[in-house]
Write a protein that holds these residues in place. Structure first.
Motif, PDB file in Angstrom:
ATOM      1  N   UNK A  70       0.833  -1.199   0.000  1.00  0.00           N
ATOM      2  CA  UNK A  70       0.000   0.000   0.000  1.00  0.00           C
ATOM      3  C   UNK A  70       0.867   1.248   0.000  1.00  0.00           C
ATOM      4  N   UNK A  71       0.563   2.170  -0.911  1.00  0.00           N
ATOM      5  CA  UNK A  71       1.292   3.428  -1.048  1.00  0.00           C
ATOM      6  C   UNK A  71       0.300   4.580  -1.087  1.00  0.00           C
ATOM      7  N   UNK A  72       0.801   5.769  -0.836  1.00  0.00           N
ATOM      8  CA  UNK A  72      -0.071   6.944  -0.789  1.00  0.00           C
ATOM      9  C   UNK A  72       0.690   8.158  -1.288  1.00  0.00           C
ATOM     10  N   UNK A  73       0.057   8.939  -2.196  1.00  0.00           N
ATOM     11  CA  UNK A  73       0.664  10.144  -2.751  1.00  0.00           C
ATOM     12  C   UNK A  73       0.176  11.376  -1.997  1.00  0.00           C
ATOM     13  N   UNK A  74       0.872  12.481  -2.263  1.00  0.00           N
ATOM     14  CA  UNK A  74       0.495  13.738  -1.613  1.00  0.00           C
ATOM     15  C   UNK A  74      -0.706  14.388  -2.300  1.00  0.00           C
ATOM     16  N   UNK A  75      -0.861  14.203  -3.603  1.00  0.00           N
ATOM     17  CA  UNK A  75      -1.958  14.825  -4.346  1.00  0.00           C
ATOM     18  C   UNK A  75      -2.310  13.952  -5.543  1.00  0.00           C
ATOM     19  N   UNK A  76      -3.365  14.340  -6.264  1.00  0.00           N
ATOM     20  CA  UNK A  76      -3.836  13.560  -7.408  1.00  0.00           C
ATOM     21  C   UNK A  76      -2.856  13.605  -8.566  1.00  0.00           C
ATOM     22  N   UNK A  77      -2.175  14.733  -8.757  1.00  0.00           N
ATOM     23  CA  UNK A  77      -1.211  14.839  -9.844  1.00  0.00           C
ATOM     24  C   UNK A  77      -0.067  13.853  -9.671  1.00  0.00           C
ATOM     25  N   UNK A  78       0.419  13.721  -8.448  1.00  0.00           N
ATOM     26  CA  UNK A  78       1.500  12.771  -8.182  1.00  0.00           C
ATOM     27  C   UNK A  78       1.026  11.337  -8.402  1.00  0.00           C
ATOM     28  N   UNK A  79      -0.172  11.023  -7.930  1.00  0.00           N
ATOM     29  CA  UNK A  79      -0.670   9.668  -8.114  1.00  0.00           C
ATOM     30  C   UNK A  79      -0.873   9.341  -9.590  1.00  0.00           C
ATOM     31  N   UNK A  80      -1.414  10.284 -10.357  1.00  0.00           N
ATOM     32  CA  UNK A  80      -1.617  10.045 -11.786  1.00  0.00           C
ATOM     33  C   UNK A  80      -0.291   9.810 -12.496  1.00  0.00           C
ATOM     34  N   UNK A  81       0.754  10.532 -12.085  1.00  0.00           N
ATOM     35  CA  UNK A  81       2.074  10.349 -12.684  1.00  0.00           C
ATOM     36  C   UNK A  81       2.608   8.949 -12.409  1.00  0.00           C
ATOM     37  N   UNK A  82       2.512   8.498 -11.176  1.00  0.00           N
ATOM     38  CA  UNK A  82       2.992   7.160 -10.840  1.00  0.00           C
ATOM     39  C   UNK A  82       2.207   6.083 -11.580  1.00  0.00           C
ATOM     40  N   UNK A 111     -14.824   8.242 -13.601  1.00  0.00           N
ATOM     41  CA  UNK A 111     -14.795   8.243 -15.054  1.00  0.00           C
ATOM     42  C   UNK A 111     -13.609   9.010 -15.624  1.00  0.00           C
ATOM     43  N   UNK A 112     -12.747   9.527 -14.766  1.00  0.00           N
ATOM     44  CA  UNK A 112     -11.491  10.115 -15.245  1.00  0.00           C
ATOM     45  C   UNK A 112     -11.394  11.598 -14.997  1.00  0.00           C
ATOM     46  N   UNK A 113     -10.379  12.008 -14.231  1.00  0.00           N
ATOM     47  CA  UNK A 113     -10.165  13.427 -13.937  1.00  0.00           C
ATOM     48  C   UNK A 113      -9.399  14.059 -15.099  1.00  0.00           C
ATOM     49  N   UNK A 114     -10.118  14.266 -16.192  1.00  0.00           N
ATOM     50  CA  UNK A 114      -9.559  14.845 -17.406  1.00  0.00           C
ATOM     51  C   UNK A 114     -10.230  16.187 -17.645  1.00  0.00           C
TER      52      UNK A 114
END
Length: 538
Positions: free
Chosen positions: A323-335, A454-457
């Motif tokens: 289990x891992x956790x990012x600081x924000x949505x941008x970081x998680x999307x990058x990973x 459905x996607x944060x686009x």
């Protein structure tokens, strides 16, 4: 969405014979297999009865003993009820191989797919049926608008984990990996972010997280990173801080992770990349990456942006999950984007190419293809004369757009208004209820969850009724991975009803007119309306 302005190498086009060393071997049947799965309960009439056939045993040369009498010596008699003799082909019983090892080649399997409303539909699929083939079948049966954003999502409710299946993955193979009795299912829904990484205007990789940008001390656009991936076949090396949950404990610690060509590592000493301080963390090629949907409730994640690396050998339970956790949505999307490129390699781009090719062939959709509104399908037109013409001069297009915007802002009646007799009619006030982007009385929290699923686009939107203003509506729009809400108020002037988002500066006869205007013009919004959230009934 438009295709990317990228030029892949020759061996990446048309499926190429040479594949990246990072590509995972495709599942049984692969993405190239022809044919689509048949539907179990489609209402198309009784199944065709098949005559009994001799049993063919693959890979076995063992002869049957002669002293055993065999029924094969008798004359061949047609079996009128084969489904009663073969539970694997029964419309009631599912295949006995599900949850008990790999699927059998040639056997048919029952796959249950759920909609976002909880409704279920059972389909019959062969061992090589891919996620894309299953989605195409469901799109035809639900008469939905075809595009490459439809996806099959693997959902483990007891673990609060979900992931979008890639187009080439075998559905039966994924289902067979579930433990018996597990609360797992497939969900059919939109995923606008599935191929966003191949769009030329995307920005999924921040410079502070890309190793090549930091080491060379220069900026590199998203399109350059993807072009390098297409040329070399290796994914961008990503690095950054992540919260890690210690095995067997509820304690989270912050480590510096680095995704390299050899795998995922974390540093035991700050941000050091010295080999002595790098600890190997996970084998991504033998694992699946999931989003964590209820991280704070089940796992006590520090933020809501959790994800999980689940090795193939972990079949059930929390033990063995990373289990891992990012600081924000941008970081998680990058990973998550980097993990997909690392695991599947060039297969992802081939999936995207095949999806684009299918959309460019109208005959593939059916005899009556539906029109899909996109940036590429819209052109500037001039209807001032007897016949319309396409405006090709960019400067003239800009001038006409400005004039059109001013015309919409006039407080007097303009040429797009409905007649006065229709302005206050019940049909004009309720015509938006027939549109797929209108979701009625949905709460603000449910709206954000639906758009997130459905996607944060940029440009994903829906329209709903306002909870605070009984007569108002709300336009919920995603921009920069955040959901923003804009109040739409009805007003009446000289007996004519109109809707506005800017205190009457721009007026619309109904909500359909408001949405269609902002699909072409940004107006007061941060971006145009590109993709509407929709839920289909299975």
């Amino acid at each position: 969405g438009a295709g990317p302005a990228l030029s892949p190498p020759d061996n990446a086009m048309e499926g190429g014979a040479q594949q990246s060393s990072l590509q995972e071997p495709p599942g049984p049947g692969g993405a190239e297999q022809e044919g689509v799965p048949g539907e179990r309960d489609g209402g198309e009439g009784p199944p065709e009865l098949k005559r009994s056939q001799p049993l063919f045993i693959h890979g076995s040369s063992r002869q049957l003993p002669e002293e055993e009498p065999r029924a094969s010596s008798l004359p061949s008699i047609p079996n009128p009820f084969p489904e009663l003799c073969s539970p694997s082909n029964s419309p009631i019983l599912s295949s006995p191989t599900l949850g008990q090892g790999p699927p059998r080649e040639g056997a048919s399997h029952v796959v249950k797919v759920f909609g976002e409303d909880g409704a279920c539909r059972s389909l019959e699929a062969s061992a090589g049926t891919t996620a894309r083939q299953l989605c195409e079948t469901l799109v035809r049966r639900t008469r939905a608008l075809q595009d490459h954003s439809w996806a099959l999502v693997e959902l483990h409710q007891h673990l609060a984990l979900e992931r979008c299946l890639e187009d080439h993955e075998s559905v039966v193979e994924v289902q067979s990996s579930w433990p018996p009795g597990a609360d797992s299912r497939f969900v059919f829904r939109k995923n606008f972010a599935k191929y966003e990484l191949f769009k030329s205007n995307a920005s999924l990789f921040p410079e502070v997280m890309v190793s090549s940008c930091l080491e060379a001390n220069k900026s590199m656009a998203h399109s350059e990173l993807i072009q390098n991936f297409l040329n070399s076949g290796s994914c961008p090396e990503v690095q950054g801080f992540l919260q890690l949950r210690e095995a067997g404990r509820k304690v989270w610690k912050r480590f510096y992770f680095s995704l390299r060509r050899s795998g995922l590592y974390y540093s035991t000493k700050g941000t050091s990349k010295d080999p002595r301080h790098l600890q190997y963390f996970a084998d991504l090629t033998e694992s699946n990456i999931y989003y964590v949907t209820q991280g704070k409730k089940l796992y006590g994640t520090p933020t809501e942006f959790g994800f999980c690396i689940k090795p193939h050998k972990v079949r059930s339970g929390v033990k063995g999950l990373k289990l891992l956790c990012s600081e924000d949505e941008q970081s998680r999307s990058c990973w998550m984007a980097a993990f997909r490129l690392f695991k599947y390699g060039m297969q992802l781009y081939r999936n995207y190419q095949q999806a684009q090719a299918r959309l460019s062939q109208p005959s593939w959709i059916g005899p009556t293809p539906l029109r899909s509104v996109s940036d590429n399908a819209l052109v500037a037109m001039d209807f001032s004369g007897c016949t319309g013409r396409v405006i090709e001069n960019p400067s003239e297009v800009l001038t006409v757009a400005l004039e059109e915007a001013q015309a919409w802002r006039k407080k007097t009646t303009h040429r797009y208004s409905l007649p006065a007799a229709c302005q206050s009619s019940p049909l004009s006030a309720a015509i938006h209820r027939t549109q797929p982007w209108f979701h009625g009385r949905i709460s603000r929290e449910d709206t954000q969850q639906l758009i997130g699923r459905q996607g944060l686009v940029d440009g994903v939107f829906l329209v709903r009724e306002s909870q605070r203003n009984p007569k108002g509506f709300v336009l919920s729009l995603c921009h920069l991975q955040r959901v923003k809400h804009y109040l739409i108020l009805p007003s009446e002037e000289e007996g004519r009803l109109y809707f506005t988002m800017d205190d009457g500066q721009t007026r619309f006869a109904d909500l359909i007119q408001l949405v269609e205007f902002h699909q072409i013009n940004r107006g007061i919004l941060p971006c145009k309306l590109r993709h509407y959230c929709t839920c289909v009934a299975l």
